[in-house]
Design a protein around this motif. Structure first.
Motif, short mmCIF file in Angstrom:
data_model
loop_
_atom_site.label_atom_id
_atom_site.label_comp_id
_atom_site.label_asym_id
_atom_site.label_seq_id
_atom_site.Cartn_x
_atom_site.Cartn_y
_atom_site.Cartn_z
N PRO A 110 139.99 23.98 102.94
CA PRO A 110 141.19 24.18 103.76
C PRO A 110 141.16 25.57 104.42
N ALA A 111 141.85 25.67 105.54
CA ALA A 111 141.99 26.97 106.22
C ALA A 111 142.75 27.92 105.31
N LYS A 112 142.43 29.22 105.36
CA LYS A 112 143.04 30.18 104.45
C LYS A 112 143.78 31.28 105.19
N LEU A 113 145.01 31.52 104.75
CA LEU A 113 145.74 32.71 105.14
C LEU A 113 145.47 33.71 104.03
N ILE A 114 145.18 34.93 104.37
CA ILE A 114 144.88 35.96 103.37
C ILE A 114 145.99 37.01 103.42
N VAL A 115 146.59 37.30 102.26
CA VAL A 115 147.59 38.36 102.14
C VAL A 115 147.02 39.39 101.18
#
Length: 181
Positions: A11-16
């Motif tokens: 899956p696409a990842k948002l990174i915080v």
């Protein structure tokens, strides 16, 4: 996400990432998109507890979006729901609906989704402590509109409204958020 994993796709990842250990602000990145974000008043933790004010560290599914009627409908591929005046989110660890949406008034403690301060005019529900739910591990961990100049949250990730709207317009249906220090 199960369909992607079954096909061997990620899956696409948002990174915080927190700006530092114990930081109450961080940076959210997704592809070429990058924006400052607010984190919990207690920073990021691996051992989240109900009411600790910390943002949980880990990898969580991005589930769906709530938006308040009367505000501009967000453009997004994510499932979209309108917030109603009687929408709440149960934050009582002893209740059978802990960390689930409920209708208000509710007999146990529940957070009101229809807020006068605008923080929940646009809310992304994250898959934190929802499958399975563990008592006292924290509830209502969202990505939502930031207060003021990215003031700390009660444990959520918060973005400026324009950044949150822009991010939502880019996110695919199956994606996840990774929160780290």
């Amino acid at each position: 996400m199960k369909a992607l994993k079954a096909q061997g796709l990620k899956p696409a990842k948002l990174i915080v990432r927190a700006l530092s250990q114990g930081a109450r602000q961080g940076r959210l990145e997704f592809g070429n998109f990058s924006a400052p974000c607010a984190l919990g008043r207690s920073g990021i933790t691996a051992l989240k507890r109900e009411g600790d004010g910390a943002t949980p560290r880990g990898r969580f599914a991005v589930r769906y979006v709530y938006y308040r009627p009367g505000t501009r409908r967000p453009r997004t591929a994510l499932p979209l729901h309108t917030i109603r005046r009687d929408d709440g989110w149960c934050d009582s660890p002893a209740d059978r609906n802990y960390n689930r949406p409920v209708k208000l008034p509710y007999p146990a403690s529940a957070e009101r989704m229809w807020r006068s301060d605008g923080l929940y005019d646009l809310v992304v529900v994250l898959g934190y402590n929802d499958a399975p739910r563990v008592r006292n591990r924290g509830s209502a961990v969202f990505m939502h509109v930031a207060r003021g100049n990215l003031e700390p949250t009660e444990g959520c990730v918060a973005l400026r409204p324009k950044d949150l709207r822009r991010l939502l317009s880019m996110l695919p249906r199956d994606c996840e958020i990774v929160v780290s220090i």
